[in-house]
Design an enzyme around this catalytic site. Structure first.
Site, PDB file in Angstrom:
ATOM      1  N   PRO A  86      30.851 -91.133  38.777  1.00 29.54           N
ATOM      2  CA  PRO A  86      30.251 -91.362  37.660  1.00 29.54           C
ATOM      3  C   PRO A  86      30.737 -92.363  36.660  1.00 29.54           C
ATOM      4  O   PRO A  86      30.341 -92.499  35.648  1.00 29.54           O
ATOM      5  CB  PRO A  86      30.062 -89.682  37.116  1.00 29.54           C
ATOM      6  N   GLU A 113      36.451 -82.621  41.064  1.00 26.02           N
ATOM      7  CA  GLU A 113      36.458 -83.287  39.570  1.00 26.02           C
ATOM      8  C   GLU A 113      36.551 -84.785  39.716  1.00 26.02           C
ATOM      9  O   GLU A 113      36.196 -85.397  38.562  1.00 26.02           O
ATOM     10  CB  GLU A 113      37.492 -82.677  38.873  1.00 26.02           C
ATOM     11  N   ARG A 151      16.735-101.555  52.098  1.00 29.26           N
ATOM     12  CA  ARG A 151      15.426-102.369  51.783  1.00 29.26           C
ATOM     13  C   ARG A 151      15.174-103.697  51.494  1.00 29.26           C
ATOM     14  O   ARG A 151      14.106-104.464  51.996  1.00 29.26           O
ATOM     15  CB  ARG A 151      14.753-101.736  50.655  1.00 29.26           C
ATOM     16  N   ASP A 166       8.041-105.130  43.911  1.00 30.02           N
ATOM     17  CA  ASP A 166       8.545-103.840  43.547  1.00 30.02           C
ATOM     18  C   ASP A 166       8.816-103.813  42.042  1.00 30.02           C
ATOM     19  O   ASP A 166       9.158-105.062  41.346  1.00 30.02           O
ATOM     20  CB  ASP A 166       9.932-103.460  44.276  1.00 30.02           C
TER      21      ASP A 166
END
Ligand code: ADE
Length: 224
Positions: A86, A113, A151, A166
């Protein structure tokens, strides 16, 4: 394209790599995905992959030795190496296209963590985040990267070029789509779509895409 995935939960990848588009791409050989269990590279008696954080605090931190040994088992000429975290650079359309141009990707799933910071420098690895929220680990983010990138690999999507329209590819969200029946719960398919007038259909789609973008993602528009 070759992709090596490093995780302490290899089972998470079993069905996603078997089903649908990813499964098909692997089956036909367009994609070569290898999942490695980091735990197999732990050397202590308990095969531990985590430990307490220096400086104290909650949770556990992934130890550097097993992750680094696992990734280094690929040799020094391995592909572009990414640690899902993150705290990384946020994944977007541009990064997906960049990664899709690579012949070989190495995706490392963090857990707990966090991962000992030295891993990023030693491998080295780029940190990538799939968005501003925290998940329990890098496994689902790895699947997100893999599917978004796959993709774009030539041959993976049935009708060549279908992703060029898209969402995000033209700076707008995708236009709305309709299929049969022509009326559902009292709502009719926009008349223009059954008119056969391709210029009119194109104009309608452009307008509808703009309207959807204005409503759902005004930040994507110049005056947003
Ligand atoms: N691991 C936990 N949360 C994540 C996120 N948002 N992106 C990438 N890896 C993660």
């Amino acid at each position: 394209m070759r992709v090596d995935i490093f995780t302490i939960f290899p089972g998470i990848f079993e069905s996603p790599l078997r089903e649908s588009l990813l499964g098909k791409a692997i089956e036909t050989g367009l994609l070569d995905v290898r999942v490695h269990d980091i735990r197999g590279f732990a050397t202590d008696r308990h095969r531990s992959t985590d430990d307490e954080p220096y400086g104290g605090g909650p949770g556990m931190v992934m130890k550097p030795e097993p992750v680094v040994a696992a990734v280094e088992s690929l040799g020094p000429d391995r592909g572009r190496t990414i640690l899902l975290s993150p705290a990384g650079r946020r994944l977007d359309r541009d990064l997906v296209h960049e990664l899709a141009a690579e012949p070989w990707l190495v995706l490392v799933c963090g857990r707990y963590e966090g991962v000992d910071e030295r891993v990023v420098e030693v491998l080295p690895a780029e940190e990538v985040s799939i968005g501003d929220y925290v998940l329990s680990g890098g496994e689902v983010p790895t699947l997100v990267v893999l599917e978004a990138v796959t993709r774009l690999v030539p041959g993976v999507i049935g009708s060549e070029g279908s992703h060029e329209r898209d969402s995000f590819e033209e700076g707008l969200l995708d236009h709305p789509h309709y299929t049969r029946p022509p009326e559902f719960r009292g709502m009719r398919v926009p008349e223009v779509l059954v008119s056969g007038n391709h210029a009119e259909i194109e104009r309608w789609r452009r307008e509808a895409a703009l309207e959807k973008t204005r409503r759902n993602r005004p930040d994507m528009l110049p005056d947003g």
